[in-house]
Motif scaffolding. Structure first.
Motif, PDB file in Angstrom:
ATOM      1  N   GLY A 148     -59.728  17.706  13.702  1.00 26.33           N
ATOM      2  CA  GLY A 148     -60.748  17.849  12.675  1.00 26.33           C
ATOM      3  C   GLY A 148     -61.392  16.520  12.366  1.00 26.33           C
ATOM      4  O   GLY A 148     -60.987  15.474  12.880  1.00 26.33           O
ATOM      5  N   GLU A 149     -62.382  16.567  11.505  1.00 24.24           N
ATOM      6  CA  GLU A 149     -63.096  15.348  11.138  1.00 24.24           C
ATOM      7  C   GLU A 149     -62.162  14.349  10.447  1.00 24.24           C
ATOM      8  O   GLU A 149     -62.250  13.154  10.652  1.00 24.24           O
ATOM      9  N   TYR A 150     -61.257  14.873   9.601  1.00 22.14           N
ATOM     10  CA  TYR A 150     -60.388  13.991   8.838  1.00 22.14           C
ATOM     11  C   TYR A 150     -58.909  14.105   9.206  1.00 22.14           C
ATOM     12  O   TYR A 150     -58.107  13.285   8.805  1.00 22.14           O
ATOM     13  N   HIS A 151     -58.544  15.155   9.930  1.00 23.79           N
ATOM     14  CA  HIS A 151     -57.129  15.343  10.261  1.00 23.79           C
ATOM     15  C   HIS A 151     -57.001  16.319  11.427  1.00 23.79           C
ATOM     16  O   HIS A 151     -57.963  16.968  11.806  1.00 23.79           O
ATOM     17  N   ASP A 152     -55.801  16.382  11.952  1.00 19.29           N
ATOM     18  CA  ASP A 152     -55.541  17.324  13.038  1.00 19.29           C
ATOM     19  C   ASP A 152     -55.638  18.750  12.509  1.00 19.29           C
ATOM     20  O   ASP A 152     -55.192  19.046  11.410  1.00 19.29           O
ATOM     21  N   LYS A 153     -56.204  19.617  13.314  1.00 22.33           N
ATOM     22  CA  LYS A 153     -56.255  21.035  12.954  1.00 22.33           C
ATOM     23  C   LYS A 153     -54.846  21.594  13.111  1.00 22.33           C
ATOM     24  O   LYS A 153     -54.194  21.363  14.121  1.00 22.33           O
ATOM     25  N   GLN A 154     -54.377  22.312  12.115  1.00 21.81           N
ATOM     26  CA  GLN A 154     -53.053  22.898  12.163  1.00 21.81           C
ATOM     27  C   GLN A 154     -53.126  24.340  11.713  1.00 21.81           C
ATOM     28  O   GLN A 154     -53.908  24.686  10.830  1.00 21.81           O
ATOM     29  N   ILE A 155     -52.298  25.147  12.306  1.00 19.85           N
ATOM     30  CA  ILE A 155     -52.204  26.533  11.885  1.00 19.85           C
ATOM     31  C   ILE A 155     -51.208  26.612  10.737  1.00 19.85           C
ATOM     32  O   ILE A 155     -50.087  26.125  10.840  1.00 19.85           O
ATOM     33  N   VAL A 156     -51.651  27.201   9.646  1.00 23.55           N
ATOM     34  CA  VAL A 156     -50.779  27.458   8.508  1.00 23.55           C
ATOM     35  C   VAL A 156     -50.520  28.951   8.506  1.00 23.55           C
ATOM     36  O   VAL A 156     -51.460  29.745   8.545  1.00 23.55           O
ATOM     37  N   THR A 157     -49.257  29.326   8.473  1.00 28.13           N
ATOM     38  CA  THR A 157     -48.934  30.751   8.549  1.00 28.13           C
ATOM     39  C   THR A 157     -48.540  31.292   7.185  1.00 28.13           C
ATOM     40  O   THR A 157     -47.927  30.601   6.367  1.00 28.13           O
ATOM     41  N   TYR A 158     -48.923  32.503   6.952  1.00 28.47           N
ATOM     42  CA  TYR A 158     -48.490  33.277   5.804  1.00 28.47           C
ATOM     43  C   TYR A 158     -47.944  34.569   6.388  1.00 28.47           C
ATOM     44  O   TYR A 158     -48.682  35.307   7.036  1.00 28.47           O
TER      45      TYR A 158
ATOM     46  N   ALA B 242     -40.933  37.544  14.813  1.00 29.16           N
ATOM     47  CA  ALA B 242     -40.127  36.329  14.645  1.00 29.16           C
ATOM     48  C   ALA B 242     -40.513  35.281  15.683  1.00 29.16           C
ATOM     49  O   ALA B 242     -40.670  34.096  15.356  1.00 29.16           O
ATOM     50  N   GLY B 243     -40.690  35.703  16.929  1.00 34.36           N
ATOM     51  CA  GLY B 243     -41.089  34.774  17.976  1.00 34.36           C
ATOM     52  C   GLY B 243     -42.467  34.194  17.734  1.00 34.36           C
ATOM     53  O   GLY B 243     -42.710  32.998  17.951  1.00 34.36           O
ATOM     54  N   THR B 244     -43.382  35.042  17.268  1.00 40.38           N
ATOM     55  CA  THR B 244     -44.751  34.596  16.981  1.00 40.38           C
ATOM     56  C   THR B 244     -44.763  33.577  15.853  1.00 40.38           C
ATOM     57  O   THR B 244     -45.424  32.536  15.941  1.00 40.38           O
ATOM     58  N   VAL B 245     -44.026  33.859  14.789  1.00 36.02           N
ATOM     59  CA  VAL B 245     -43.963  32.928  13.654  1.00 36.02           C
ATOM     60  C   VAL B 245     -43.380  31.592  14.100  1.00 36.02           C
ATOM     61  O   VAL B 245     -43.926  30.526  13.776  1.00 36.02           O
ATOM     62  N   ASN B 246     -42.298  31.627  14.875  1.00 37.33           N
ATOM     63  CA  ASN B 246     -41.700  30.379  15.374  1.00 37.33           C
ATOM     64  C   ASN B 246     -42.691  29.602  16.232  1.00 37.33           C
ATOM     65  O   ASN B 246     -42.785  28.381  16.134  1.00 37.33           O
ATOM     66  N   PHE B 247     -43.414  30.306  17.078  1.00 38.69           N
ATOM     67  CA  PHE B 247     -44.405  29.673  17.949  1.00 38.69           C
ATOM     68  C   PHE B 247     -45.506  29.015  17.121  1.00 38.69           C
ATOM     69  O   PHE B 247     -45.845  27.851  17.325  1.00 38.69           O
ATOM     70  N   LEU B 248     -46.074  29.766  16.166  1.00 41.30           N
ATOM     71  CA  LEU B 248     -47.201  29.257  15.379  1.00 41.30           C
ATOM     72  C   LEU B 248     -46.807  28.105  14.459  1.00 41.30           C
ATOM     73  O   LEU B 248     -47.645  27.267  14.119  1.00 41.30           O
ATOM     74  N   LYS B 249     -45.540  28.060  14.054  1.00 39.68           N
ATOM     75  CA  LYS B 249     -45.080  26.994  13.163  1.00 39.68           C
ATOM     76  C   LYS B 249     -44.500  25.796  13.911  1.00 39.68           C
ATOM     77  O   LYS B 249     -44.134  24.807  13.298  1.00 39.68           O
ATOM     78  N   SER B 250     -44.436  25.870  15.221  1.00 41.18           N
ATOM     79  CA  SER B 250     -43.725  24.834  15.983  1.00 41.18           C
ATOM     80  C   SER B 250     -44.494  23.513  16.040  1.00 41.18           C
ATOM     81  O   SER B 250     -45.717  23.470  16.107  1.00 41.18           O
ATOM     82  N   ASP B 251     -43.730  22.452  16.024  1.00 38.94           N
ATOM     83  CA  ASP B 251     -44.304  21.119  16.211  1.00 38.94           C
ATOM     84  C   ASP B 251     -44.864  20.983  17.621  1.00 38.94           C
ATOM     85  O   ASP B 251     -45.851  20.282  17.840  1.00 38.94           O
ATOM     86  N   ALA B 252     -44.228  21.672  18.575  1.00 42.04           N
ATOM     87  CA  ALA B 252     -44.690  21.615  19.969  1.00 42.04           C
ATOM     88  C   ALA B 252     -46.109  22.169  20.085  1.00 42.04           C
ATOM     89  O   ALA B 252     -46.951  21.602  20.788  1.00 42.04           O
ATOM     90  N   LEU B 253     -46.390  23.262  19.385  1.00 38.80           N
ATOM     91  CA  LEU B 253     -47.741  23.853  19.410  1.00 38.80           C
ATOM     92  C   LEU B 253     -48.747  22.885  18.797  1.00 38.80           C
ATOM     93  O   LEU B 253     -49.805  22.627  19.362  1.00 38.80           O
ATOM     94  N   ARG B 254     -48.388  22.347  17.660  1.00 32.56           N
ATOM     95  CA  ARG B 254     -49.280  21.407  16.963  1.00 32.56           C
ATOM     96  C   ARG B 254     -49.603  20.214  17.877  1.00 32.56           C
ATOM     97  O   ARG B 254     -50.753  19.819  18.018  1.00 32.56           O
ATOM     98  N   GLU B 255     -48.590  19.672  18.518  1.00 36.09           N
ATOM     99  CA  GLU B 255     -48.796  18.526  19.402  1.00 36.09           C
ATOM    100  C   GLU B 255     -49.614  18.916  20.632  1.00 36.09           C
ATOM    101  O   GLU B 255     -50.470  18.167  21.082  1.00 36.09           O
TER     102      GLU B 255
END
Length: 160
Positions: free
Chosen positions: A139-149, A118-131
């Protein structure tokens, strides 16, 4: 960045990331020439298993890790860090680095308990991590983002 306190570039974390990436020096990555396919599958990886095992052994020796013989056909990387040292941050940054350097973009993260999951999923999906990683890994056309499944286990009918 609400929710998470990032301390970037801590020496023990950077050392772990560098050691892992160094283990791939003699591995060749071949991205698909088909743009559509390359969006869905990681690059094809080719390597000599004994050279890879030798590279890993050398990296271990350089980092004072002994007594962990690795078979040349064992392709599992197990990275151990003490509690509270920033494992989640370290493997997340490692994923970004492997994407940046080798074009890898699909990773499997396995954790031992539901609370860590649960903590890992919250971390990987957080806006804070993305920022936090936005400026270093664009990336060349957009920010690299982690998409979780997230894989959920089936409920057992026989209790636990």
């Amino acid at each position: 960045m609400a929710g998470f306190n990032f301390e970037p570039n801590l020496p023990h974390q950077e050392k772990a990331i560098t050691a892992l990436i160094k283990s791939f020096l003699n591995v060749e990555f071949h991205p698909s020439s088909d743009y559509i396919i390359s969006q869905y599958i990681n690059p094809k990886i080719s390597f000599n298993s004994s050279v890879l095992a030798s590279d890993i052994k050398q990296t271990q020796q350089e980092n004072g890790i002994f007594g962990t013989e690795k078979c040349s056909d064992d392709l599992v990387f197990d990275i151990s860090m003490e509690t509270g040292t920033g494992k989640t941050y370290t493997y997340t940054k490692t994923m970004y680095e492997l994407n940046k350097i080798y074009g890898l973009f699909k990773f499997i993260v396995v954790v031992p308990t539901l609370s860590i999951k649960a903590g890992t999923v919250n971390f990987l999906k957080s806006d804070a991590l993305r920022e936090h990683f936005r400026h270093d890994f664009q990336g060349e056309y957009h920010d690299k983002q982690i998409v979780t499944y997230v894989v959920e286990s089936k409920k057992s009918k026989k209790g636990k």
